[in-house]
Design a protein around this motif. Sequence first.
Motif, PDB file in Angstrom:
ATOM      1  N   LYS A  29       0.809  -1.213   0.000  1.00  0.00           N
ATOM      2  CA  LYS A  29       0.000   0.000   0.000  1.00  0.00           C
ATOM      3  C   LYS A  29       0.843   1.264   0.000  1.00  0.00           C
ATOM      4  O   LYS A  29       0.372   2.323  -0.415  1.00  0.00           O
ATOM      5  CB  LYS A  29      -0.927   0.007   1.220  1.00  0.00           C
ATOM      6  CG  LYS A  29      -2.062  -0.999   1.145  1.00  0.00           C
ATOM      7  CD  LYS A  29      -3.000  -0.835   2.321  1.00  0.00           C
ATOM      8  CE  LYS A  29      -4.170  -1.804   2.220  1.00  0.00           C
ATOM      9  NZ  LYS A  29      -5.103  -1.663   3.354  1.00  0.00           N
ATOM     10  N   TRP A 163      -7.668   0.054  -3.134  1.00  0.00           N
ATOM     11  CA  TRP A 163      -7.558  -1.139  -2.291  1.00  0.00           C
ATOM     12  C   TRP A 163      -8.920  -1.456  -1.691  1.00  0.00           C
ATOM     13  O   TRP A 163      -9.600  -0.571  -1.185  1.00  0.00           O
ATOM     14  CB  TRP A 163      -6.547  -0.921  -1.172  1.00  0.00           C
ATOM     15  CG  TRP A 163      -5.112  -1.001  -1.600  1.00  0.00           C
ATOM     16  CD1 TRP A 163      -4.347   0.021  -2.101  1.00  0.00           C
ATOM     17  CD2 TRP A 163      -4.269  -2.151  -1.567  1.00  0.00           C
ATOM     18  NE1 TRP A 163      -3.089  -0.413  -2.374  1.00  0.00           N
ATOM     19  CE2 TRP A 163      -2.998  -1.754  -2.048  1.00  0.00           C
ATOM     20  CE3 TRP A 163      -4.448  -3.473  -1.164  1.00  0.00           C
ATOM     21  CZ2 TRP A 163      -1.927  -2.628  -2.148  1.00  0.00           C
ATOM     22  CZ3 TRP A 163      -3.384  -4.348  -1.260  1.00  0.00           C
ATOM     23  CH2 TRP A 163      -2.139  -3.932  -1.747  1.00  0.00           C
ATOM     24  N   THR A 165     -10.614  -4.202   1.029  1.00  0.00           N
ATOM     25  CA  THR A 165     -10.425  -5.273   2.007  1.00  0.00           C
ATOM     26  C   THR A 165     -11.778  -5.918   2.279  1.00  0.00           C
ATOM     27  O   THR A 165     -12.699  -5.268   2.796  1.00  0.00           O
ATOM     28  CB  THR A 165      -9.831  -4.732   3.315  1.00  0.00           C
ATOM     29  OG1 THR A 165      -8.575  -4.103   3.032  1.00  0.00           O
ATOM     30  CG2 THR A 165      -9.613  -5.857   4.309  1.00  0.00           C
ATOM     31  N   GLN A 170      -7.625  -9.044   0.267  1.00  0.00           N
ATOM     32  CA  GLN A 170      -7.507  -7.684  -0.227  1.00  0.00           C
ATOM     33  C   GLN A 170      -7.430  -7.709  -1.740  1.00  0.00           C
ATOM     34  O   GLN A 170      -6.719  -8.522  -2.319  1.00  0.00           O
ATOM     35  CB  GLN A 170      -6.258  -6.999   0.346  1.00  0.00           C
ATOM     36  CG  GLN A 170      -6.334  -6.710   1.837  1.00  0.00           C
ATOM     37  CD  GLN A 170      -5.087  -6.017   2.346  1.00  0.00           C
ATOM     38  OE1 GLN A 170      -3.999  -6.206   1.823  1.00  0.00           O
ATOM     39  NE2 GLN A 170      -5.240  -5.198   3.380  1.00  0.00           N
ATOM     40  N   GLU A 171      -8.177  -6.820  -2.361  1.00  0.00           N
ATOM     41  CA  GLU A 171      -8.174  -6.690  -3.811  1.00  0.00           C
ATOM     42  C   GLU A 171      -7.579  -5.338  -4.178  1.00  0.00           C
ATOM     43  O   GLU A 171      -7.861  -4.322  -3.527  1.00  0.00           O
ATOM     44  CB  GLU A 171      -9.591  -6.807  -4.373  1.00  0.00           C
ATOM     45  CG  GLU A 171     -10.297  -8.120  -4.041  1.00  0.00           C
ATOM     46  CD  GLU A 171      -9.652  -9.308  -4.703  1.00  0.00           C
ATOM     47  OE1 GLU A 171      -9.122  -9.143  -5.832  1.00  0.00           O
ATOM     48  OE2 GLU A 171      -9.649 -10.395  -4.107  1.00  0.00           O
ATOM     49  N   GLY A 204      -4.658  -9.517  -6.048  1.00  0.00           N
ATOM     50  CA  GLY A 204      -5.182  -9.671  -4.694  1.00  0.00           C
ATOM     51  C   GLY A 204      -4.224 -10.465  -3.841  1.00  0.00           C
ATOM     52  O   GLY A 204      -3.289 -11.102  -4.338  1.00  0.00           O
ATOM     53  N   GLY A 206      -4.093 -12.521   0.287  1.00  0.00           N
ATOM     54  CA  GLY A 206      -4.884 -12.975   1.420  1.00  0.00           C
ATOM     55  C   GLY A 206      -5.232 -14.440   1.283  1.00  0.00           C
ATOM     56  O   GLY A 206      -4.639 -15.193   0.500  1.00  0.00           O
TER      57      GLY A 206
END
Length: 228
Positions: A29, A163, A165, A170-171, A204, A206
């Motif tokens: 990020k 972003w 979530t 997370q995409e 993504g 996660g």
Amino acid sequence: MSTNLFSRLALAGLFASALAGCAMDSPHKDDAEWAATAPIAPAAAPAADGSIFHDEQNMELFSDPRAHRVGDILTITLVESTQASKKSETSTSKTDKSGIDAPTILGQTLKLGGNPANISTNAARSFDGNGSSSQSNQLTGQITVTVAQRLSNGNLLVRGEKWLTINQGQELVRISGIVRAQDIGQDNSVPSTRVADARIAYTGRGTLAEANTKGWLSRFFSSKWMPY
């Protein structure tokens, strides 16, 4: 399989995994390259000349709301849809035949085993091959970006990211490119098909992303480093 060979394969798999991990490193990020661009502040305050309006003060009573300066916000509508297909088929065949009559010696035909010593050859070969490939992609939605640079010809260099979530994942959507001021609509938006040199990334990370990723050993056995 001997223990020594298995150990070598395991070390090679770890090496391939490390290389793949570096190549598939998830975006962060805090990437400065994709940070929002702030407006350019004036170099100095305008001199007091008694005028009510100064362009540096950004007092635009009547102006076009479309983005045109560094730091302005612009919405890009993603309307990407691609489809490609390819099919090839090859078929070849070849047949060769040749013959040599038995030579004549002193008026008599040379014979072997009571039969004329004729020589003949036959050769035939054929090849059949076919292949097909198809791919389709579709990406829709909207992402709001900022103007990072105004080029000398008036075009705008834009970039931005979004972003999301959701639950345990997370995409990320990122886009950058060059936009013509003439292509920006009255609602301050432009379709992605009008973005030149567009670079669109949708990734993504996660739990869901990890569930759809091969393990390091599977990647090794599927890589070009696998000798078998």
